[in-house]
Design a protein around this motif. Structure first.
Motif, PDB file in Angstrom:
ATOM      1  N   ARG A 163       0.780  -1.229   0.000  1.00  0.00           N
ATOM      2  CA  ARG A 163       0.000   0.000   0.000  1.00  0.00           C
ATOM      3  C   ARG A 163       0.815   1.285   0.000  1.00  0.00           C
ATOM      4  O   ARG A 163       0.326   2.333  -0.390  1.00  0.00           O
ATOM      5  CB  ARG A 163      -0.927   0.016   1.222  1.00  0.00           C
ATOM      6  N   THR A 164       2.034   1.225   0.560  1.00  0.00           N
ATOM      7  CA  THR A 164       2.735   2.503   0.738  1.00  0.00           C
ATOM      8  C   THR A 164       3.239   3.069  -0.580  1.00  0.00           C
ATOM      9  O   THR A 164       3.303   2.392  -1.600  1.00  0.00           O
ATOM     10  CB  THR A 164       3.945   2.351   1.678  1.00  0.00           C
ATOM     11  N   GLU A 165       3.602   4.327  -0.474  1.00  0.00           N
ATOM     12  CA  GLU A 165       4.199   5.019  -1.625  1.00  0.00           C
ATOM     13  C   GLU A 165       5.462   4.282  -2.036  1.00  0.00           C
ATOM     14  O   GLU A 165       6.162   3.746  -1.179  1.00  0.00           O
ATOM     15  CB  GLU A 165       4.589   6.453  -1.206  1.00  0.00           C
ATOM     16  N   PRO A 166       5.765   4.260  -3.299  1.00  0.00           N
ATOM     17  CA  PRO A 166       7.001   3.594  -3.703  1.00  0.00           C
ATOM     18  C   PRO A 166       8.216   4.311  -3.118  1.00  0.00           C
ATOM     19  O   PRO A 166       8.381   5.513  -3.295  1.00  0.00           O
ATOM     20  CB  PRO A 166       6.977   3.696  -5.240  1.00  0.00           C
ATOM     21  N   THR A 167       8.985   3.546  -2.379  1.00  0.00           N
ATOM     22  CA  THR A 167      10.160   4.127  -1.716  1.00  0.00           C
ATOM     23  C   THR A 167      11.143   3.006  -1.415  1.00  0.00           C
ATOM     24  O   THR A 167      10.899   1.852  -1.774  1.00  0.00           O
ATOM     25  CB  THR A 167       9.733   4.871  -0.430  1.00  0.00           C
ATOM     26  N   SER A 168      12.219   3.317  -0.731  1.00  0.00           N
ATOM     27  CA  SER A 168      13.196   2.278  -0.398  1.00  0.00           C
ATOM     28  C   SER A 168      12.753   1.538   0.865  1.00  0.00           C
ATOM     29  O   SER A 168      11.928   2.038   1.636  1.00  0.00           O
ATOM     30  CB  SER A 168      14.557   2.903  -0.166  1.00  0.00           C
ATOM     31  N   VAL A 169      13.311   0.351   1.056  1.00  0.00           N
ATOM     32  CA  VAL A 169      12.976  -0.440   2.239  1.00  0.00           C
ATOM     33  C   VAL A 169      13.292   0.341   3.504  1.00  0.00           C
ATOM     34  O   VAL A 169      12.523   0.390   4.454  1.00  0.00           O
ATOM     35  CB  VAL A 169      13.761  -1.772   2.261  1.00  0.00           C
ATOM     36  N   ALA A 184      17.760  -9.407   7.147  1.00  0.00           N
ATOM     37  CA  ALA A 184      16.798  -9.970   6.195  1.00  0.00           C
ATOM     38  C   ALA A 184      17.535 -10.481   4.957  1.00  0.00           C
ATOM     39  O   ALA A 184      17.163 -11.517   4.382  1.00  0.00           O
ATOM     40  CB  ALA A 184      15.773  -8.914   5.812  1.00  0.00           C
ATOM     41  N   ASP A 185      18.554  -9.771   4.594  1.00  0.00           N
ATOM     42  CA  ASP A 185      19.340 -10.141   3.420  1.00  0.00           C
ATOM     43  C   ASP A 185      19.905 -11.541   3.570  1.00  0.00           C
ATOM     44  O   ASP A 185      19.955 -12.334   2.637  1.00  0.00           O
ATOM     45  CB  ASP A 185      20.453  -9.116   3.247  1.00  0.00           C
ATOM     46  N   LYS A 186      20.356 -11.848   4.785  1.00  0.00           N
ATOM     47  CA  LYS A 186      20.947 -13.163   5.034  1.00  0.00           C
ATOM     48  C   LYS A 186      19.905 -14.269   4.931  1.00  0.00           C
ATOM     49  O   LYS A 186      20.226 -15.422   4.767  1.00  0.00           O
ATOM     50  CB  LYS A 186      21.565 -13.188   6.441  1.00  0.00           C
ATOM     51  N   LYS A 187      18.662 -13.919   5.103  1.00  0.00           N
ATOM     52  CA  LYS A 187      17.638 -14.945   5.186  1.00  0.00           C
ATOM     53  C   LYS A 187      17.000 -15.258   3.837  1.00  0.00           C
ATOM     54  O   LYS A 187      16.064 -16.033   3.764  1.00  0.00           O
ATOM     55  CB  LYS A 187      16.545 -14.486   6.168  1.00  0.00           C
ATOM     56  N   THR A 188      17.427 -14.579   2.799  1.00  0.00           N
ATOM     57  CA  THR A 188      16.822 -14.839   1.498  1.00  0.00           C
ATOM     58  C   THR A 188      17.907 -14.938   0.425  1.00  0.00           C
ATOM     59  O   THR A 188      19.035 -14.451   0.614  1.00  0.00           O
ATOM     60  CB  THR A 188      15.801 -13.743   1.147  1.00  0.00           C
ATOM     61  N   SER A 189      17.568 -15.580  -0.681  1.00  0.00           N
ATOM     62  CA  SER A 189      18.564 -15.766  -1.742  1.00  0.00           C
ATOM     63  C   SER A 189      18.814 -14.461  -2.503  1.00  0.00           C
ATOM     64  O   SER A 189      19.930 -14.163  -2.895  1.00  0.00           O
ATOM     65  CB  SER A 189      18.084 -16.849  -2.710  1.00  0.00           C
ATOM     66  N   ARG A 203      18.526   0.290   0.058  1.00  0.00           N
ATOM     67  CA  ARG A 203      18.009   1.106  -1.034  1.00  0.00           C
ATOM     68  C   ARG A 203      17.093   0.325  -1.957  1.00  0.00           C
ATOM     69  O   ARG A 203      16.559   0.884  -2.917  1.00  0.00           O
ATOM     70  CB  ARG A 203      19.182   1.673  -1.831  1.00  0.00           C
ATOM     71  N   THR A 204      16.936  -0.957  -1.722  1.00  0.00           N
ATOM     72  CA  THR A 204      16.035  -1.754  -2.548  1.00  0.00           C
ATOM     73  C   THR A 204      14.663  -1.105  -2.570  1.00  0.00           C
ATOM     74  O   THR A 204      14.127  -0.709  -1.524  1.00  0.00           O
ATOM     75  CB  THR A 204      15.932  -3.184  -1.975  1.00  0.00           C
ATOM     76  N   ARG A 205      14.081  -0.974  -3.773  1.00  0.00           N
ATOM     77  CA  ARG A 205      12.742  -0.404  -3.865  1.00  0.00           C
ATOM     78  C   ARG A 205      11.744  -1.416  -3.337  1.00  0.00           C
ATOM     79  O   ARG A 205      11.855  -2.625  -3.597  1.00  0.00           O
ATOM     80  CB  ARG A 205      12.388  -0.078  -5.331  1.00  0.00           C
ATOM     81  N   ILE A 206      10.779  -0.978  -2.627  1.00  0.00           N
ATOM     82  CA  ILE A 206       9.857  -1.962  -2.041  1.00  0.00           C
ATOM     83  C   ILE A 206       8.970  -2.585  -3.107  1.00  0.00           C
ATOM     84  O   ILE A 206       8.429  -3.671  -2.924  1.00  0.00           O
ATOM     85  CB  ILE A 206       8.971  -1.360  -0.922  1.00  0.00           C
ATOM     86  N   ALA A 224       8.843 -13.706  -0.543  1.00  0.00           N
ATOM     87  CA  ALA A 224      10.025 -14.260   0.137  1.00  0.00           C
ATOM     88  C   ALA A 224      10.771 -13.166   0.877  1.00  0.00           C
ATOM     89  O   ALA A 224      11.193 -13.348   2.039  1.00  0.00           O
ATOM     90  CB  ALA A 224      10.933 -14.942  -0.870  1.00  0.00           C
ATOM     91  N   GLU A 225      10.901 -12.024   0.238  1.00  0.00           N
ATOM     92  CA  GLU A 225      11.629 -10.916   0.867  1.00  0.00           C
ATOM     93  C   GLU A 225      10.873 -10.389   2.083  1.00  0.00           C
ATOM     94  O   GLU A 225      11.464 -10.077   3.121  1.00  0.00           O
ATOM     95  CB  GLU A 225      11.853  -9.778  -0.155  1.00  0.00           C
ATOM     96  N   ALA A 226       9.575 -10.302   1.895  1.00  0.00           N
ATOM     97  CA  ALA A 226       8.758  -9.812   3.013  1.00  0.00           C
ATOM     98  C   ALA A 226       8.881 -10.741   4.222  1.00  0.00           C
ATOM     99  O   ALA A 226       9.023 -10.303   5.362  1.00  0.00           O
ATOM    100  CB  ALA A 226       7.298  -9.717   2.580  1.00  0.00           C
ATOM    101  N   GLU A 227       8.880 -12.051   3.930  1.00  0.00           N
ATOM    102  CA  GLU A 227       8.997 -13.013   5.032  1.00  0.00           C
ATOM    103  C   GLU A 227      10.353 -12.889   5.718  1.00  0.00           C
ATOM    104  O   GLU A 227      10.455 -12.960   6.950  1.00  0.00           O
ATOM    105  CB  GLU A 227       8.784 -14.425   4.504  1.00  0.00           C
ATOM    106  N   ALA A 228      11.393 -12.669   4.899  1.00  0.00           N
ATOM    107  CA  ALA A 228      12.740 -12.504   5.449  1.00  0.00           C
ATOM    108  C   ALA A 228      12.765 -11.287   6.373  1.00  0.00           C
ATOM    109  O   ALA A 228      13.324 -11.322   7.477  1.00  0.00           O
ATOM    110  CB  ALA A 228      13.765 -12.356   4.330  1.00  0.00           C
ATOM    111  N   LEU A 229      12.133 -10.228   5.911  1.00  0.00           N
ATOM    112  CA  LEU A 229      12.100  -9.006   6.708  1.00  0.00           C
ATOM    113  C   LEU A 229      11.332  -9.242   8.016  1.00  0.00           C
ATOM    114  O   LEU A 229      11.747  -8.811   9.095  1.00  0.00           O
ATOM    115  CB  LEU A 229      11.422  -7.898   5.887  1.00  0.00           C
ATOM    116  N   TYR A 230      10.231  -9.975   7.897  1.00  0.00           N
ATOM    117  CA  TYR A 230       9.419 -10.270   9.071  1.00  0.00           C
ATOM    118  C   TYR A 230      10.228 -11.050  10.105  1.00  0.00           C
ATOM    119  O   TYR A 230      10.248 -10.728  11.296  1.00  0.00           O
ATOM    120  CB  TYR A 230       8.176 -11.065   8.654  1.00  0.00           C
ATOM    121  N   LYS A 231      10.968 -12.060   9.614  1.00  0.00           N
ATOM    122  CA  LYS A 231      11.800 -12.862  10.529  1.00  0.00           C
ATOM    123  C   LYS A 231      12.871 -12.008  11.182  1.00  0.00           C
ATOM    124  O   LYS A 231      13.175 -12.148  12.373  1.00  0.00           O
ATOM    125  CB  LYS A 231      12.448 -14.030   9.771  1.00  0.00           C
ATOM    126  N   ALA A 232      13.448 -11.129  10.360  1.00  0.00           N
ATOM    127  CA  ALA A 232      14.495 -10.250  10.887  1.00  0.00           C
ATOM    128  C   ALA A 232      13.952  -9.389  12.022  1.00  0.00           C
ATOM    129  O   ALA A 232      14.607  -9.191  13.051  1.00  0.00           O
ATOM    130  CB  ALA A 232      15.037  -9.369   9.771  1.00  0.00           C
TER     131      ALA A 232
END
Lengths: 387, 615
Positions: free
Chosen positions: B270-276, B299-304, B310-313, B319-327
């Motif tokens: 939902r959010t405006e396009p921006t960086s993580v 989170a980076d370590k938890k995903t391939s 600076r990654t755009r959301i 998979a990335e969202a889950e990695a972030l959630y775990k982090a």
């Protein structure tokens, strides 16, 4: 049996027209003691001090065994009863009420029973629903405290207990001026009054050679019916279990004043032993009067633990000892006046090894008059007593 | 499911099989309004009596929220008129800021419409269901629309809008719309709202009644004035006890720890396009630049795939969202800010209880803020003991969440369980095993939170989170200890008073006896003994602290700001004494007067008693 009127130890006092139960001199002393008590309370109060009274402790811990006199004596420990102590305030008030009652009695030269005394001081405290006494037992204990506290006997406070105990035998006494021939008492016997002080009762004439005291009325009736006292020239008394102080005082006087030996025929159980102990040494409750009550020379005639075998009694008469009996027996064996008497230790040990008690009535299984015709005469003849 | 063609068809003539097409014809969207119209018990409209209460509750909650937000001291009037045997007309008027004309339809005619659901801010209402559901219930049971009159300012006209809710469309249908001139007399303050709903209901006093609800509302909101006119035409006014509004609650962003994976994915979408990194910093509380990069690194370590700050959301998948959630779960993040919480406060709690409960002892305790599932919350407990409260009953628990009384489902509530598991026996109360303590006790429990975890939409019981239960227990224990101290001391004073009466009772007898024995002046002795008795029991007039030491004029308990003791309501010596001094127990009244006065009273008494003795 013919009357023997001759030589007798007449200790009869000259009787005045109107007499109280206690001599005038003693009365004056008692009144003085009561007044001193009230006076100290008033003085303390007026001076702003806590009013208090000292009352000798009537507990086992405050009892001393006087080896020389062979009686129980009261120690010096006292408890202080204070007005301003929540636990004692009520008793303090009651003590004063009873003291006032006693003074009134002495002034009126009258006596009252314990129950009468309770009623005399009974009323509702003004402004409350509280009564000065809830029941007679409350006033009885306070009165006992008071007599110890005042150093006077209950009799001297003009209070008597319910009559208990009976006497018959070769003696004539004067009770409150009335001559009583104890040889002619029919089946009922002479009821021993609560107050047996010399000022009330005098011994007029006595032929008896000893006193036989039995535990209770049933046994006494047996002896009386068989006219045992006549055959053996003695006085026969009974104390309905633990003898009241009237009986004990009378026995004491018969022993001390007339020199009659006292033999006791009691049940073979710790209770019987305890009765003997009280007659002989005095009781804890009345230790302060032991000097006037105890009969250190009294002898225990029976019945003995060995009598089960000796008299060949049937097994039916055995009453099993319960746990309390056993504890009690051990306590009695431990009393200082029994402790170094080997026959007594043997007797109690035998009772415990038997494991059962026997009442005097158990001898009836042998024959109705076995106890009067065989048992007691044999013991008397053999002088087989425990001391 | 496809129709089971292979299944042997028996002679079930009546049965006609549905086809996917025929079923599709039946399948359509269900509007929220329709759903709740059918399931009205979820919102607290399960029976006529409760329906009335819920309606009042929703209206009053909204009114209070609006007033506070606008910085107005709330004045609320609730009137209930009986129009038919089972029909009532409820009118709730407030002096709030009013509602702009344009929003009236949405607020009163649409379910799940409101300002409160999307924000993290402490308020009474949460979902935006309440008042429109009440209007809907009224419409369904009586067919009568809702009438709203609102004025937003002195110079502005007031609008009278009559609304019907179209349940199938979850939308309001305006029946009539009248504009009153600006000088109308409806609103004394120049602004406010009047809501009138006619509904099928039942009015009954007692537990779980409107009376109880308003009474408890008054306790928890001592800054509000509430008047209540019942169908029997009795008017009760709960006056304002404080003239300050509670501090305004701040809105906060959600705490990362309180977010679930699904919610996180939704937020990412939902959010405006921006960086993580800026997403994390902007959308959550307690995440700064450093914390954001720490989270991203983990989170980076938890995903391939590689994730950098600076990654755009928009490039982030599941998979990335889950990695972030775990982090987020594995990183320690500072607890959420707590300035978003506005507790009632010990002072106001006591003021509220004092006003409505006839007790002699009051104590309150406010716990420091704590966090459950990333939501900050704060527990408050106040107790009232003795006085006119019933002695034989079990304790009464008054439960509040964000200042709203909770009247139903007590035993499902976390607060109830916390009261049960508190060892009240330690504080001098009797408590049968596994039940509430018995005695003249009221326990008030308040939970302030940006999101109160209710067990259902009708908001009746607080869910049982360990963190909540723990805070409750600690607050209850603190109040309990104070009560215990008070009760012990009261017991002691009572004993002293008994002591004195014991002495005084016997003094008369003793002086008379002494007089009769020795002739001492009975009156003189009586007065002297009385003096000693007073001296001896003077301790009864003294204050004793916790350790039984005599202290000055005030003791620790009375100095405590969180405790109020009303000596004139004390019942210390009342229980079954038949003493002389029933009409005036010295021990419980004298302490307030000081010892000199105490002595004088006693003396006076002695002379009075003396004369009565003589007569």
């Amino acid at each position: 049996m013919a009357k023997k009127k001759a030589k007798s130890t007449t200790r009869k006092k000259k009787t005045t027209a109107k007499r109280g139960p206690v001599s005038k001199k003693r009365d004056a002393q008692t009144v003085a003691a009561i007044e001193a008590l009230a006076d100290s309370v008033a003085k303390d109060g007026l001076k702003g001090r806590d009013p208090s009274m000292d009352i000798p402790l009537r507990t086992v811990s405050n009892m001393n065994w006087n080896k020389r006199k062979r009686i129980l004596e009261m120690g010096d420990a006292t408890q202080t009863r204070e007005l301003f102590n929540v636990g004692q305030a009520r008793k303090f008030m009651q003590s004063l009420l009873l003291a006032k009652g006693c003074k009134d009695l002495i002034k009126a030269e009258k006596t009252l029973s314990l129950r009468g005394m309770y009623y005399m001081s009974l009323h509702t405290i003004e402004g409350t629903k509280e009564k000065t006494f809830n029941d007679q037992s409350e006033s009885d204990t306070v009165l006992e405290d008071l007599e110890v506290g005042l150093g006077g006997l209950r009799e001297e406070l003009h209070v008597f207990a319910k009559k208990r105990g009976t006497m018959v035998g070769n003696i004539t006494i004067v009770d409150n001026g009335d001559e009583i021939n104890c040889r002619r008492m029919g089946t009922g016997g002479y009821a021993i009054p609560s107050i047996c002080e010399p000022s009330v009762m005098q011994f007029k004439e006595c032929d008896a050679k000893f006193v036989l005291h039995v535990e209770k009325d049933t046994v006494w009736s047996r002896f009386n019916e068989d006219r045992f006292w006549e055959k053996h020239n003695c006085i026969l008394t009974e104390g309905s279990g633990q003898p009241p102080r009237g009986v004990r005082r009378l026995l004491h006087r018969l022993n001390k004043e007339l020199g009659l030996p006292v033999y006791c025929l009691l049940d073979c159980d710790p209770w019987g032993h305890y009765i003997y102990s009280v007659i002989k040494q005095g009781s804890i409750n009345l230790a302060f009067e032991s000097e006037r009550m105890a009969i250190p020379d009294a002898k225990f005639m029976g019945i003995r633990a060995e009598d089960y075998d000796r008299c060949d009694l049937s097994a039916d008469v055995r009453i099993a000892l319960n746990d309390r009996d056993v504890t009690r027996a051990r306590q009695i064996a431990d009393y200082p006046w029994f402790k170094d008497k080997r026959p007594w230790q043997k007797e109690i040990k035998k009772l415990l090894t038997n494991g059962f008690k026997m009442e005097v009535e158990s001898l009836i299984t042998k024959d109705i008059s076995y106890v009067t015709e065989t048992y007691v005469p044999e013991r008397l003849k053999a002088k087989d007593f425990l001391d | 499911m496809p129709p089971a063609a292979s299944a042997p068809r028996k002679k079930s003539k009546s049965r006609t099989a549905a086809t996917a097409e025929s079923m599709a014809a039946m399948q359509r969207e269900i509007s929220v309004s329709e759903f709740f119209a059918k399931n009205r018990h979820l919102l607290g409209f399960d029976n006529p009596r409760k329906a009335v209460l819920t309606t009042v509750k929703e209206a009053v909650d909204n009114a209070l929220d609006a007033c506070e937000e606008a910085g107005i001291l709330p004045t609320i009037a609730v009137t209930m008129l009986q129009t038919d045997e089972t029909r009532f007309k409820l009118t709730i008027q407030d002096n709030g800021p009013g509602i702009v004309r344009k929003q009236i339809e949405n607020i009163f005619g649409k379910l799940l419409y409101g300002s409160k659901f999307h924000r993290m801010k402490m308020s009474r209402g949460q979902q935006g269901i309440g008042i429109s559901a009440a209007g809907m219930y009224g419409l369904m049971t009586t067919g009568k629309p809702v009438k709203i009159v609102s004025k937003t300012g002195k110079r502005k006209p007031s609008h009278e809008v009559v609304l019907k809710i179209d349940t199938s469309k979850n939308r309001a249908e305006v029946v009539s719309d009248t504009e009153h001139p600006e000088d109308d007399k409806f609103f004394a303050d120049g602004h406010g709202t009047i809501v009138t709903i006619e509904l099928e209901g039942k009015y009954q006093k007692g537990r779980q009644s409107i009376d109880e609800y308003l009474e408890q509302t008054a306790i928890a909101n001592p800054h509000a004035e509430i008047s209540w006119t019942s169908p029997t035409n009795e008017t009760v006014v709960f006056p304002r006890a404080m003239n300050e509004l509670p501090a305004e609650a701040k809105e906060i962003k959600p705490h990362p720890k309180g977010i679930e994976l699904g919610t996180l994915i939704q937020m990412l979408e939902r959010t405006e396009p921006t960086s993580v990194s800026s997403f994390l910093q902007n959308e959550f509380s307690r995440v700064g630049q450093r914390k954001a990069s720490e989270l991203v690194k983990l989170a980076d370590k938890k995903t391939s795939t590689t994730i950098t700050p600076r990654t755009r959301i928009s490039t982030m998948g599941h998979a990335e969202a889950e990695a972030l959630y775990k982090a987020i779960q594995e990183t320690s993040i500072m607890a959420p800010p707590t300035d978003c919480l506005v507790p009632i406060g010990s002072r106001a709690l006591l003021a509220g209880l004092l006003k409505e409960v006839q007790a002699e002892f009051f104590a309150a305790s406010t716990r420091p803020p704590a966090v459950y599932r990333g939501n900050p919350f704060q527990m408050e407990v106040a107790i009232a003991y003795g006085g006119n409260l019933a002695r034989e009953d079990t304790a009464r628990i008054l439960r509040f969440a964000n200042r709203v009384p909770l009247l139903y489902q007590q035993s499902a509530c976390s607060s109830f369980k916390a009261v049960l598991e508190t060892g009240w026996k330690n504080y001098g109360l009797s408590q049968p095993k596994g039940s509430l303590p018995t005695g003249p006790l009221v326990v008030m429990v308040h939970m302030a939170s940006v999101w109160v975890p209710f067990t259902s939409e009708s908001k009746e019981a607080i869910a049982d989170y360990d963190e909540i239960r723990k805070e409750l227990r600690l607050a209850l224990q603190e109040c309990g200890r104070k009560l215990g101290t008070y009760l012990r001391r009261r017991q002691k004073m009572k004993k002293e008073a008994e002591r004195r009466s014991v002495f005084e009772r016997y003094i008369g007898e003793i002086s008379t006896a002494c007089h009769n024995i020795t002739g001492t002046d009975a009156r003189q002795l009586y007065v002297a003994l009385q003096k000693i008795a007073t001296r001896k029991t003077e301790e009864a007039d003294q204050k004793l602290d916790q350790d039984g030491k005599v202290v000055g004029k005030q003791d620790a308990l009375e100095k405590d700001d969180d405790v109020i003791i009303l000596h004139d309501r004390s019942t210390a010596g009342d229980e079954g004494s038949d003493s002389l001094f029933d009409e005036d127990m010295p021990a419980r009244k004298l302490p307030r007067r000081g010892s000199k006065a105490a002595k004088r009273t006693v003396k006076k008494k002695s002379t009075r008693k003396k004369t009565s003795r003589k007569s």
